[in-house]
Design an enzyme around this catalytic site. Structure first.
Site, PDB file in Angstrom:
ATOM      1  N   ASP A   1      47.833 -64.876 -51.650  1.00  0.00           N
ATOM      2  CA  ASP A   1      46.493 -65.174 -51.123  1.00  0.00           C
ATOM      3  C   ASP A   1      45.714 -66.094 -52.063  1.00  0.00           C
ATOM      4  O   ASP A   1      45.146 -67.072 -51.637  1.00  0.00           O
ATOM      5  CB  ASP A   1      45.723 -63.891 -50.809  1.00  0.00           C
ATOM      6  CG  ASP A   1      45.676 -62.899 -51.963  1.00  0.00           C
ATOM      7  OD1 ASP A   1      46.257 -63.200 -53.015  1.00  0.00           O
ATOM      8  OD2 ASP A   1      45.052 -61.850 -51.812  1.00  0.00           O
ATOM      9  N   GLY A  23      43.733 -70.128 -48.180  1.00  0.00           N
ATOM     10  CA  GLY A  23      43.934 -68.986 -49.072  1.00  0.00           C
ATOM     11  C   GLY A  23      42.627 -68.546 -49.687  1.00  0.00           C
ATOM     12  O   GLY A  23      41.554 -68.838 -49.168  1.00  0.00           O
ATOM     13  N   HIS A  24      42.712 -67.864 -50.817  1.00  0.00           N
ATOM     14  CA  HIS A  24      41.523 -67.272 -51.429  1.00  0.00           C
ATOM     15  C   HIS A  24      40.955 -68.087 -52.582  1.00  0.00           C
ATOM     16  O   HIS A  24      39.988 -67.683 -53.199  1.00  0.00           O
ATOM     17  CB  HIS A  24      41.831 -65.850 -51.918  1.00  0.00           C
ATOM     18  CG  HIS A  24      42.014 -64.872 -50.801  1.00  0.00           C
ATOM     19  ND1 HIS A  24      42.313 -63.547 -51.006  1.00  0.00           N
ATOM     20  CD2 HIS A  24      41.948 -65.032 -49.454  1.00  0.00           C
ATOM     21  CE1 HIS A  24      42.417 -62.940 -49.844  1.00  0.00           C
ATOM     22  NE2 HIS A  24      42.205 -63.814 -48.890  1.00  0.00           N
ATOM     23  N   GLY A  25      41.584 -69.218 -52.918  1.00  0.00           N
ATOM     24  CA  GLY A  25      41.063 -70.037 -54.006  1.00  0.00           C
ATOM     25  C   GLY A  25      41.668 -69.663 -55.340  1.00  0.00           C
ATOM     26  O   GLY A  25      42.764 -69.114 -55.418  1.00  0.00           O
TER      27      GLY A  25
END
Length: 193
Positions: A1, A23-25
């Site tokens: 993620d 995604g989550h960075g």
């Protein structure tokens, strides 16, 4: 993620030239889960392109942890259609219920420079601990605009976040408290990394 996830024990890390998304960075944490001690220091994240990620650059810690995150530089980050480009969350919780605790992983010396582009929810979200505020948070050359100007999105949010603005920012991050907290608690041996 996460495109990159930095966990406890990481120090002297240099991350650059990453193309991230979806995604989550890029995340530091989560740290301090189940009252554990977390130590992260001297992290540089620069020359990053992020598209359509949930977060841009994020630091997340659990209440009840100890230790510290010190000396972090986020520089030259280009974001497009990122929900929350700049995030500090010291109230991280991925369970249904998390209790409020006074202990926290101490955050200091966090610099954000040349972070530009578009967001879809909120440009800046700084949620720091009541008992151990974030100190030394420096912002310069921040230029974040909503993807569509006609949307009234959330304004920058800061809670218990202290530092300085070395240039004007877009949008203005007027919630950052300039200087140091008056009741800056000295770290106990338990907290020191």
């Amino acid at each position: 993620d996460d495109c990159v996830s930095i966990q406890t024990g990481c120090s002297n890390v240099y991350i650059h030239n990453v193309n991230c998304g979806p995604g989550h960075g890029i995340s530091i944490g989560s740290l301090g889960r189940d009252n554990t001690k977390a130590c992260v220091s001297n992290i540089t994240v620069r020359d990053i392109v992020m598209h359509n990620t949930m977060n841009g650059v994020r630091i997340k810690t659990w209440q009840g942890g100890s230790g510290s995150v010190q000396g972090v530089l986020f520089s030259n980050i280009q974001v497009s259609e990122v929900q929350l480009p700049i995030v500090i969350d010291q109230f991280y919780c991925d369970k249904r219920k998390c209790s409020n605790e006074t202990a926290a992983v101490a955050l200091s010396g966090i610099t954000y420079e040349k972070i530009r582009g578009t967001y879809t929810v909120k440009p800046v979200h700084f949620a720091c601990s009541d008992s151990l505020p974030c100190i030394g948070v420096t912002l310069s050359a921040i230029e974040l605009k909503p993807v569509q100007e006609r949307y009234h999105l959330y304004n920058p949010f800061c809670w218990q976040t202290f530092g300085e603005l070395t240039t004007p920012t877009v949008p203005p991050i007027s919630c950052l408290q300039i200087g140091k907290p008056t009741n800056n608690r000295v770290q106990s041996d338990h907290d020191v990394c």
